[in-house]
Design an enzyme around this catalytic site. Sequence first.
Site, PDB file in Angstrom:
ATOM      1  CG  ASP A  37     -23.645 -29.440  18.852  1.00  0.00           C
ATOM      2  OD1 ASP A  37     -24.048 -28.317  19.159  1.00  0.00           O
ATOM      3  OD2 ASP A  37     -24.594 -30.504  19.338  1.00  0.00           O
ATOM      4  CG  HIS A 238      -6.970  -7.944   3.980  1.00  0.00           C
ATOM      5  ND1 HIS A 238      -6.050  -8.640   4.274  1.00  0.00           N
ATOM      6  CD2 HIS A 238      -7.059  -7.785   2.465  1.00  0.00           C
ATOM      7  CE1 HIS A 238      -5.089  -9.013   3.091  1.00  0.00           C
ATOM      8  NE2 HIS A 238      -5.763  -8.494   2.044  1.00  0.00           N
ATOM      9  CG  ASP A 255     -12.075  -7.216  -3.272  1.00  0.00           C
ATOM     10  OD1 ASP A 255     -12.647  -8.150  -4.012  1.00  0.00           O
ATOM     11  OD2 ASP A 255     -10.878  -7.088  -2.929  1.00  0.00           O
ATOM     12  CG  ASP A 266     -10.749 -11.227  -6.509  1.00  0.00           C
ATOM     13  OD1 ASP A 266     -11.401 -10.248  -5.833  1.00  0.00           O
ATOM     14  OD2 ASP A 266      -9.286 -11.190  -6.249  1.00  0.00           O
ATOM     15  CG  HIS A 345      -2.633  -3.742  -3.069  1.00  0.00           C
ATOM     16  ND1 HIS A 345      -2.972  -3.950  -4.265  1.00  0.00           N
ATOM     17  CD2 HIS A 345      -3.733  -2.728  -2.700  1.00  0.00           C
ATOM     18  CE1 HIS A 345      -3.915  -3.255  -4.765  1.00  0.00           C
ATOM     19  NE2 HIS A 345      -4.161  -2.624  -3.790  1.00  0.00           N
ATOM     20  CG  HIS A 349      -4.474 -12.448  -6.640  1.00  0.00           C
ATOM     21  ND1 HIS A 349      -5.295 -13.363  -6.730  1.00  0.00           N
ATOM     22  CD2 HIS A 349      -5.025 -11.267  -5.980  1.00  0.00           C
ATOM     23  CE1 HIS A 349      -6.519 -12.813  -6.536  1.00  0.00           C
ATOM     24  NE2 HIS A 349      -6.325 -11.485  -6.152  1.00  0.00           N
ATOM     25  CG  HIS A 356      -5.361 -14.641  -2.747  1.00  0.00           C
ATOM     26  ND1 HIS A 356      -4.926 -14.075  -1.505  1.00  0.00           N
ATOM     27  CD2 HIS A 356      -5.980 -13.435  -3.547  1.00  0.00           C
ATOM     28  CE1 HIS A 356      -5.677 -12.685  -1.567  1.00  0.00           C
ATOM     29  NE2 HIS A 356      -6.229 -12.497  -2.798  1.00  0.00           N
ATOM     30  CD  GLU A 380      -6.420  -7.321  -6.747  1.00  0.00           C
ATOM     31  OE1 GLU A 380      -7.063  -6.868  -5.733  1.00  0.00           O
ATOM     32  OE2 GLU A 380      -6.126  -8.646  -6.796  1.00  0.00           O
ATOM     33  CE1 TYR A 384      -7.318   0.790  -1.745  1.00  0.00           C
ATOM     34  CE2 TYR A 384      -5.228   0.486  -2.244  1.00  0.00           C
ATOM     35  CZ  TYR A 384      -6.538   0.107  -2.570  1.00  0.00           C
ATOM     36  OH  TYR A 384      -6.321  -0.956  -3.106  1.00  0.00           O
ATOM     37  NE  ARG A 401      -8.854  -3.904  -4.123  1.00  0.00           N
ATOM     38  CZ  ARG A 401      -9.125  -3.797  -2.754  1.00  0.00           C
ATOM     39  NH1 ARG A 401      -8.424  -2.779  -2.191  1.00  0.00           N
ATOM     40  NH2 ARG A 401     -10.095  -4.307  -2.013  1.00  0.00           N
ATOM     41  CD  GLU A 403      -9.514  -8.107  -7.606  1.00  0.00           C
ATOM     42  OE1 GLU A 403     -10.488  -7.585  -6.731  1.00  0.00           O
ATOM     43  OE2 GLU A 403      -8.837  -8.932  -7.234  1.00  0.00           O
TER      44      GLU A 403
HETATM   45  N1  GLY Z   1     -10.471 -10.073  -2.811  1.00  0.00           N
HETATM   46  C1  GLY Z   1      -9.011 -10.541  -2.425  1.00  0.00           C
HETATM   47  C2  GLY Z   1      -8.212  -9.813  -3.422  1.00  0.00           C
HETATM   48  O1  GLY Z   1      -8.483  -8.922  -4.119  1.00  0.00           O
HETATM   49  O2  GLY Z   1      -7.191 -10.188  -3.590  1.00  0.00           O
HETATM   50 MN    MN Z   2      -8.031  -9.766  -6.220  1.00  0.00          MN
HETATM   51 MN    MN Z   3     -10.824  -8.831  -4.907  1.00  0.00          MN
END
Ligand code: GLY
Ligand code: MN
Ligand code: MN
Length: 434
Positions: A37, A238, A255, A266, A345, A349, A356, A380, A384, A401, A403
Amino acid sequence: MTIKPTIYRQRRKHLAALLNRGIAIVRNSSDQIRSNDTYYPYRSNSYFHYLSGFPESESILVISSKLNQSFIFTKTKNKEKEIWDGFIYGPKKAAQDFLFEAGLDLKEFRSFLNELISTHTNFYLLQEDLDLRSMLSKALNIASKGKRVGPVMSNHIHSLNTMIDEMRSIKSKNEIEIIQKAANISSEAHKFAMANIHLDQYEYQVEARLRYEFAKNGARNEAYHSIVASGKNACTLHYIQNNAKLINGDLILIDAGCEYGCYASDITRTYPINGKFSAAQRDVYTIVLEAQKKAIECVKRNNAFNDPHETALRVLAQGLKDLKIIKSPINEIIEKQLYKKYFMHRTSHWMGLDVHDVGNYYDPKNNSIKLKDGQILTIEPGLYFQKNEKIPKAFQGMGIRIEDDVLVNGNSPIVLTAKCPKEIQDLESIIGKG
Ligand code: GLY
Ligand code: MN
Ligand code: MN
């Protein structure tokens, strides 16, 4: 710094005008059980929030274009329940405070729906709300049998998403201010984490510093689960386990972005845990940073959404060649997508209520869509290198990365996250100095 009820009402009116005498029905998310619960912290459905600002789970909003009215269905006011779970608006106060023409009890929704069916023909729902679609289809079929016109009604149910997505994708001045605030809080949190990085720490303890700084500055929640990835963990895109111990000589990729007033930020930063970039780390970082800066320069009105990505790709491809990680000519690296092993990637986005965010990336002819003022996207790029790659050892197990969140503004992109340092010199002067 919030969105006023009059703005939510304006959005509903705007949507009503697009509905062609139809009716839109949007339901808020349900509470999610964590165990027995106890529940996960609640977060409204972004579409529902965009049109109402009303915070209670399971509520339903109905916008009738034909009647030029909107209604809210809410939980029953219940003093006894409120002792356990806190304040409940109840239909009347919900309608008053959030400027709906009428508030009704959720228990009345089904009979209201049946009534709507007799007076409306076009229904607009979120396409992911399959339960509501099925409930409505059944009700429409029953009604059609009564009229002896046969089960024909499914072509009267339409998707609402595209209409709201278009509204959501261009951010108002008010929304931009809120997102800027989220970006500022996130930048501060990254700086705080940077200044306090030290060995003998676990990734989740760095995560705790980010969350503390978010909340300290008024952002209770993350916009997504923070990724705190040291060493080779940064190659897992991820990664959210966040349970490894920091190791001297490794990089850390963070991130993380807070949510403020339901809007996301982000940010990714990558830097050495011990405060000093090694030669190999510096080489790769410099390439990713150049790719990111060049990509940001392409965030201009009427450029294609894909332009920043393609620009970043060219810089990364040249970098991979300069590092002798890929030996093929640049054109081949790009055309045969040889870079994909190290950059798998996309560069961008949309970002808004959802990290996203909604909005198309391609037009109906499958061309990358043109950027418009008021849109916000991330930039971003990354590189890697898995541990077991056949590349010089110094690069193995390294993930970088960088971003930022960027607002389209004519020919002058605005980097909302510019307060978060990313130059090597600036990073080295902050890391571990807290
Ligand atoms: N933090 C998710 C992305 O960078 O897309
Ligand atoms: Mn992002
Ligand atoms: Mn991100």
